[in-house]
Design a protein around this motif. Structure first.
Motif, PDB file in Angstrom:
ATOM      1  N   TRP A  54       0.846  -1.193   0.000  1.00 29.56           N
ATOM      2  CA  TRP A  54       0.000   0.000   0.000  1.00 29.56           C
ATOM      3  C   TRP A  54       0.890   1.255   0.000  1.00 29.56           C
ATOM      4  CZ3 TRP A  54      -5.092   0.210  -0.768  1.00 29.56           C
ATOM      5  CH2 TRP A  54      -5.866  -0.942  -0.553  1.00 29.56           C
ATOM      6  N   PHE A  55       0.403   2.274  -0.740  1.00 25.92           N
ATOM      7  CA  PHE A  55       1.056   3.578  -0.779  1.00 25.92           C
ATOM      8  C   PHE A  55      -0.013   4.624  -0.546  1.00 25.92           C
ATOM      9  CE2 PHE A  55       3.525   0.675  -3.274  1.00 25.92           C
ATOM     10  CZ  PHE A  55       4.849   1.015  -3.067  1.00 25.92           C
ATOM     11  N   MET A  56       0.433   5.763   0.019  1.00 26.82           N
ATOM     12  CA  MET A  56      -0.467   6.909   0.199  1.00 26.82           C
ATOM     13  C   MET A  56       0.177   8.103  -0.467  1.00 26.82           C
ATOM     14  SD  MET A  56      -1.695   8.805   3.700  1.00 26.82           S
ATOM     15  CE  MET A  56      -2.366  10.462   3.629  1.00 26.82           C
ATOM     16  N   ASN A  57      -0.496   8.638  -1.479  1.00 24.06           N
ATOM     17  CA  ASN A  57       0.026   9.784  -2.249  1.00 24.06           C
ATOM     18  C   ASN A  57       1.418   9.474  -2.800  1.00 24.06           C
ATOM     19  OD1 ASN A  57      -2.308  11.275  -1.755  1.00 24.06           O
ATOM     20  ND2 ASN A  57      -1.466  12.122   0.151  1.00 24.06           N
ATOM     21  N   GLY A  58       1.609   8.171  -3.234  1.00 27.08           N
ATOM     22  CA  GLY A  58       2.855   7.766  -3.852  1.00 27.08           C
ATOM     23  C   GLY A  58       3.939   7.381  -2.868  1.00 27.08           C
ATOM     24  N   VAL A  59       3.706   7.466  -1.566  1.00 25.69           N
ATOM     25  CA  VAL A  59       4.698   7.150  -0.534  1.00 25.69           C
ATOM     26  C   VAL A  59       4.275   5.872   0.159  1.00 25.69           C
ATOM     27  CG1 VAL A  59       5.793   7.946   1.578  1.00 25.69           C
ATOM     28  CG2 VAL A  59       5.218   9.585  -0.235  1.00 25.69           C
ATOM     29  N   PRO A  60       5.218   4.913   0.415  1.00 26.98           N
ATOM     30  CA  PRO A  60       4.841   3.710   1.159  1.00 26.98           C
ATOM     31  C   PRO A  60       4.077   4.087   2.413  1.00 26.98           C
ATOM     32  CG  PRO A  60       7.065   3.500   0.362  1.00 26.98           C
ATOM     33  CD  PRO A  60       6.656   4.915   0.056  1.00 26.98           C
ATOM     34  N   ILE A  61       2.988   3.359   2.647  1.00 27.68           N
ATOM     35  CA  ILE A  61       2.067   3.776   3.697  1.00 27.68           C
ATOM     36  C   ILE A  61       2.717   3.765   5.074  1.00 27.68           C
ATOM     37  CG2 ILE A  61       1.064   1.497   4.193  1.00 27.68           C
ATOM     38  CD1 ILE A  61      -1.681   3.069   4.181  1.00 27.68           C
ATOM     39  N   GLU A  62       3.760   2.918   5.214  1.00 21.67           N
ATOM     40  CA  GLU A  62       4.428   2.903   6.510  1.00 21.67           C
ATOM     41  C   GLU A  62       5.257   4.171   6.724  1.00 21.67           C
ATOM     42  OE1 GLU A  62       6.632   0.230   3.552  1.00 21.67           O
ATOM     43  OE2 GLU A  62       4.568   0.527   4.259  1.00 21.67           O
TER      44      GLU A  62
END
Length: 1186
Positions: A388-396
């Motif tokens: 998973w990514f958020m706004n292109g950044v790994p969600i972690e």
């Protein structure tokens, strides 16, 4: 164990959230979108593996949407790609699409790499797939010198292609110097690797232009390998050329090639392995060597081949399965077989899978404090890894959010807050590929908006579903309620259905459902409503459909199509022919409810459809038109198998024009005897086109054929060639041969001549033969021509002759003729019969007996006897002194050799004369001596008249005249009378007997002013005759009489009486006409016109002889009637009908009654009748009013 518990908890959480969260779809209505914030969404991007043409600019697509509009950036090989630093790289305005200009000579391979696009705005960031840019390549074939191949006939051969590696790989094919593809077969074929395989070679394979071509699809270039020369030699050729090629060529084989079992050229070795990815195409190949050429078959060892996805190519050498799935894994066996044996090869197929979606994450629009779930589920082999990514950044590495919780392939959002919108990326990957999907979470707080146009009118057809839209948007999702007409009550339950998108459905709309509807959208931030209108229309229906028509060509046809539709809808009638437009022809006339085709042609046949369209519905109906006409004339007549008296005729039928041919009529023309006239010869069924014709000799035949169908006969075909039959003796003799004399001393022999067709040859003649029967032994004969009778003179009178006529011509005599019996001519009879006696049966019937004449005196064939009789006079005394009243002579004919006959229709009490003549076919003989006889008395006729000479209040004086036909001595009169009241009811019947010498009587003690009905008849010793009926009335008293006189002189009364008289006259005329139709004969009219007062007429009933019988004696005549006095009875008779004469003036009608010169009246005597025989006088009419 913990992992299983975690999975169960996640599943329960997702199911729970699925029940409480409703996905909020953002509408595409621009008016709505203008005011709604939205994170970026990638709408278009280049493929992951992007091969570019080095001759064109490189275009890498990246398009996105969002509110506000997103900005774009790129990375190349994982590093930020600054497009501003490279002048050849441009980004399209308001787009992320890159255009790299290499037209200035820059090499495209300098821009090869892995590119990724980023689209961001204040609500989030979306990223594209990794786009691998590679330049297409079409390298040249390496230079090589290929030696000619000399090979022994029958061995196998592989011509290698081995093209240069290209990007993408080239397409291989083999051609010759003329750019013609080399023929391939089960023996010679191209493998998947491009090589050309020969299972065994033949001498015809020798050639010097085996050329392998490689076509590179991106650059559209074709390159070729150096030509390969192949020489195939048999052993004799090898021995002769071995020395010449030994030092310069490769040589294969040192012994003659023999037949051999199959072996595999491809694949080689032991069982092979093949891996294929799910969704791709699996191609398995087996090419075999062998002589004779092997045949290849395929099967799956542990299952069946997928019939819908599997196919065999390259002459069964390649098995191709499209859209491969995991079920296609397993062992596949190919078998090569010829007559010497077989060989097998097993290919083990494994199926791997790049990641593929089970559930891709979807955009999520939530209201503050709502809950939602993003799910990312994929499968593959091996199992893909989810990131998973958020706004292109790994969600972690993304900022923490207490409302977000990540559970493997699921992100759960609870009680989201405004400002937590973002774009989330899910990446599912394994060693064979990856999937990347963007999904945003957009947190919105929006009041409801109804998007359906205001006051929209819905029109539906009765009994069809009605769908009333209430498209809305709001965050959270608004609830929808519906009202009809007023907002007094919410619509719920039947007949309404409520859809999740707010649409109201009425499954079966009726007229009562028409009206105004209001939908109301509500959430926590507000309320919105809209009004729509429903109009339910009558359906369009075709009431009278067009009917199937069968029409003759050139006639008119009308297809009716009567339609009923809603009056508020505008209908449009359309006609189609065979589902296409009607021909552009003025013969097609379209009216409001019909289609007329004028002068139908054959190409007008087809299916005609009428379609009635309205803005809401339509109805259609079709009917076929079949155009029929007489068939075309048969053609190509041919004569075969000629014989002396037969020939075979064949022909080709013409077009039957949609009406099957029932039969063929074959006609002939005889050019020798009857040129220009066609005769019917025979008929054959319509299913046959040949006929075996029987012919006659000495005829010049021409034939023609006509075809018959339901419409009629075709035109005749063209005549066949002429066929002449040889002459022969006649096959038949003349018919209708007769022998009969026309004079007392001749015999005329006649016959029906043969026709030209029957003559069978030239010089047709007739041999006429005759001899007197039982007298002559030898035949007399004469030969004649062109006649149909022969007269033999000097014959005895009326003797039998044997006669026969035989046909003959130049070629011989006809068959033996039949013998017929004829007679020479007759003479008039030479003697008269002698009357033996006359027996008088009764007053109207006598019987005469005579002695037949000797047969010799007949002098011909006895036809019968004619009896002539006539009335000399009546036997009354005043007629006895020379005063005779001679009546017209009557004639009765009695056929055959008779000796007696009955004379009906005689007048009673009269003197008759009778004589007899015999007659034969020539005429009558001399008359016999006349004999007289007398008829006895009979019943008298009606009295001449009955009238009133004096009328008083209580008495009437009657006067009468005696009958014209007294038929004997009158013995008295009978008078009967009875009163008649105003309702025509009859009173008591009184009867008086009066002497014969009286002519009047006065009746006393009668009632005044009363009508009386009188019945008056005369009688003789034989009984009472028919009655005459009259009505008279006594006079009224003085006052009444005075009033009667006054009334009788009034004008209105005179007019009324004239009208009554005219009506009575018309009724009498009608009765007279009916009576004439009912059987009054001219003889009766003559009698009425010339009646003698002394001659009493007979009644018809008295001359009816239908009941005479030879077998039953002493029976009364049918129709005899006893008068009212009961004193007269009919005489009895024992004669039969054969005793009555024929013809002449004496005839019998249909029921056997004799219609003679003296037929009587037919009125019945009804003493107890209820009606007057004549119309009442005006005075009597007045009496009826009293």
């Amino acid at each position: 164990m913990m992992d299983r518990l975690r999975d169960c908890w996640r599943l329960l959480l997702v199911l729970f959230l699925g029940n409480v969260v409703t996905a909020l779809e953002v509408p595409l209505d621009p008016k709505v979108l203008e005011g709604l914030p939205q994170p970026p969404t990638i709408t278009h991007q280049s493929p992951k593996d992007y091969i570019v043409d080095p001759r064109e600019n490189i275009v890498i697509h990246c398009e996105a949407k969002g509110k506000p509009h997103p900005s774009f950036s790129w990375t190349r090989n994982g590093i930020h790609f600054d497009t501003d630093k490279d002048s050849r790289v441009n980004m399209k305005p308001h787009s992320g699409t890159l255009v790299i200009d290499i037209s200035g000579g820059e090499r495209a391979e300098a821009y090869e790499g892995v590119y990724q696009c980023t689209a961001r705005n204040e609500h989030g960031t979306a990223v594209s797939n990794n786009i691998v840019i590679r330049q297409s390549r079409s390298p040249l074939w390496s230079k090589e010198r290929i030696k000619p191949i000399v090979i022994q006939e029958g061995v196998s051969l592989v011509l290698q292609c081995r093209p240069p590696a290209g990007l993408p790989p080239p397409i291989i094919f083999w051609m010759d110097n003329n750019f013609q593809r080399l023929p391939q077969s089960r023996r010679v074929s191209q493998g998947l690797n491009g090589d050309l395989y020969f299972s065994n070679v033949v001498t015809e394979d020798s050639r010097s232009d085996y050329i392998c071509y490689a076509r590179f699809p991106h650059t559209q270039t074709i390159q070729q390998k150096q030509p390969i020369t192949v020489r195939v030699l048999n052993m004799d050729a090898i021995n002769e050329t071995m020395a010449a090629y030994l030092n310069e060529t490769e040589f294969f084989g040192d012994a003659p090639a023999e037949e051999r079992r199959p072996s595999f050229l491809v694949p080689a070795g032991s069982p092979s392995l093949k891996m294929v990815l799910r969704g791709q195409v699996l191609e398995l190949e087996c090419i075999a060597d062998g002589l004779p050429t092997p045949e290849v078959t395929w099967n799956k060892v542990s299952g069946e081949l997928p019939t819908n996805r599997a196919s065999f190519q390259n002459f069964q050498k390649t098995l191709r399965i499209v859209d491969v799935s995991e079920a296609d894994a397993g062992d596949y066996r190919c078998t090569a077989k010829n007559r010497l044996g077989s060989v097998h090869h097993t290919i083990r197929v494994t199926v791997k899978a790049a990641p593929y979606w089970i559930t891709a994450p979807k955009n999520l629009v939530l209201a503050p404090q709502e809950t939602g779930v993003l799910t990312c589920r994929a499968r593959g082999n091996p199992k893909p890894t989810i990131s998973w990514f958020m706004n292109g950044v790994p969600i972690e590495n993304a900022p923490s959010d207490p409302s977000r919780k990540v559970e493997d392939d699921t992100i759960v959002f609870t009680q989201v807050q405004t400002g937590s919108s973002a774009v989330y990326q899910c990446n599912a990957s394994n060693e064979y590929g990856y999937l990347l999907s963007n999904a945003f979470v957009n947190v919105l707080a929006e009041p409801p908006r109804v998007l359906t146009p205001l006051n929209k009118v819905y029109q539906v057809i009765m009994n069809k579903p009605a769908l009333l839209d209430c498209a809305s948007f709001g965050s959270p999702l608004p609830g929808i309620t519906w009202f009809k007409e007023s907002r007094s009550s919410i619509l719920v339950g039947d007949p309404y259905l409520f859809h999740e998108n707010g649409t109201l459905e009425i499954p079966v709309a009726q007229a009562l459902n028409s009206g105004k509807y209001t939908c109301v959208a509500t959430n926590i931030f507000g309320i919105s409503e809209n009004h729509v209108y429903l109009e339910v229309k009558e359906p369009t229906r075709i009431l009278k459909q067009p009917e199937y028509k069968v029409v003759q060509r050139n006639r008119d046809v009308v297809f009716e199509c009567k339609v009923k539709h809603d009056p508020s809808l505008i209908p449009t009638m359309t006609w189609l022919k065979d589902n296409g437009e009607l021909p552009d022809d003025e013969r097609f006339i379209v009216d409001s409810d019909s289609l007329t085709i004028i002068e139908v042609r054959e190409n007008d046949k087809g299916t005609y459809t009428c379609i009635m369209n309205t803005t809401l519905d339509q109805d259609s109906a079709s009917a076929d038109l079949t155009v029929v006409e007489q068939p075309d004339a048969p053609r190509d007549l041919e004569l075969t198998d000629p014989g002396a008296r037969s020939i075979q005729l064949t022909w080709i039928p013409g077009d039957e024009h949609n009406s099957p041919i029932k039969k063929f009529l074959i006609q002939y023309e005889d050019a020798l005897h009857d040129r220009g006239t066609w005769h019917n010869l025979t008929e054959v069924p319509g299913s046959k086109t040949t006929a075996h014709l029987k012919l006659s000799p000495y005829v010049h035949y021409s034939f023609r054929v006509l075809a018959l169908n339901e419409i009629g006969y075709s035109l005749p075909s063209q005549p066949s060639r002429q066929y002449k039959t040889n002459s022969a003796a006649p096959d038949e003799n003349p018919s209708e041969v007769k022998g009969m004399g026309t004079e007392h001393n001749n015999l005329v022999i006649s016959w029906k001549p043969l026709t030209g067709l029957q003559s069978n040859g030239p010089d047709l003649q007739y041999k006429v033969m005759w001899r007197q029967m039982d007298i002559d032994d030898e035949w007399n004969s004469a030969t004649v021509a062109n006649v149909s009778k022969f007269v033999v003179a000097g014959t005895p009178t009326f003797v039998p002759y044997e006669v026969k006529v035989q046909a003959l011509n130049h070629y011989g005599h006809g068959p033996k003729p039949a013998v017929i019996i004829g007679y020479s001519g007759e003479d008039l009879p030479g003697a008269a019969p002698e009357i033996v006696r006359v027996l008088v049966h009764n007053s109207t019937l006598a019987e005469v007996y005579w002695e037949p004449i000797a047969p010799k005196s007949v002098r011909g064939k006895l036809q019968g006897y004619r009896v002539f009789y006539w009335k000399e006079r009546s036997l009354h005394k005043h007629n006895g002194h020379g005063h005779s009243h001679h009546m017209e002579q009557q004639t009765l004919t009695f056929s055959g050799n008779r000796s007696h006959g009955k004379l009906p229709g005689l007048h009673p009490f009269s003197l008759y004369m009778v004589n007899i003549r015999v007659f034969n076919g020539r005429g009558e003989g001399p008359t016999s001596t006349s004999q007289q006889f007398e008829t006895p008395e009979g019943v008298p006729g009606r009295p001449t008249y009955l009238r009133v000479t004096d009328s008083n209040l209580d008495s009437l004086t009657l006067e009468w005249g005696p009958p014209h036909e007294k038929n004997g001595h009158l013995t008295g009169y009978t008078l009967k009378y009875q009163s008649v009241n105003n309702t025509n009811e009859l009173g008591h019947l009184e009867e008086l007997t009066l002497p014969a010498n009286e002519t009047s009587i006065t009746l006393h003690n009668l009632k005044y002013s009363t009508r009386y009905k009188f019945y008056f008849s005369a009688k003789t010793l034989m009984g009472t005759g028919p009655s005459i009926t009259e009505e008279f009335a006594t006079i009224m008293d003085g006052a009444m009489a005075s009033r009667q006189v006054d009334i009788a002189t009034q004008g209105w009364f005179i007019g009324l009486m004239c009208a009554i008289a005219l009506l009575i006259l018309i009724l009498l005329i009608v009765c007279f006409i009916k009576r004439n139709k009912g059987g009054k004969y001219p003889v009766k009219e003559k009698e009425d016109a010339h009646a003698d007062p002394e001659i009493q007429p007979m009644k018809d009933d008295d001359i009816t002889f239908g009941e005479y019988s030879d077998n039953e004696d002493h029976k009364p005549l049918k129709g005899s009637r006893t008068p009212s006095s009961g004193t007269v009875k009919r005489d009895e008779s024992d004669d039969s009908l054969v005793d009555y004469g024929e013809g002449g003036d004496g005839q019998f009608n249909e029921d056997g009654s004799f219609i003679g010169q003296y037929s009587g009246k037919t009125e019945r005597d009804t003493v107890q009748g209820h009606e007057s025989s004549e119309a009442p006088s005006p005075v009597n009419a007045m009496n009826s009013f009293v």
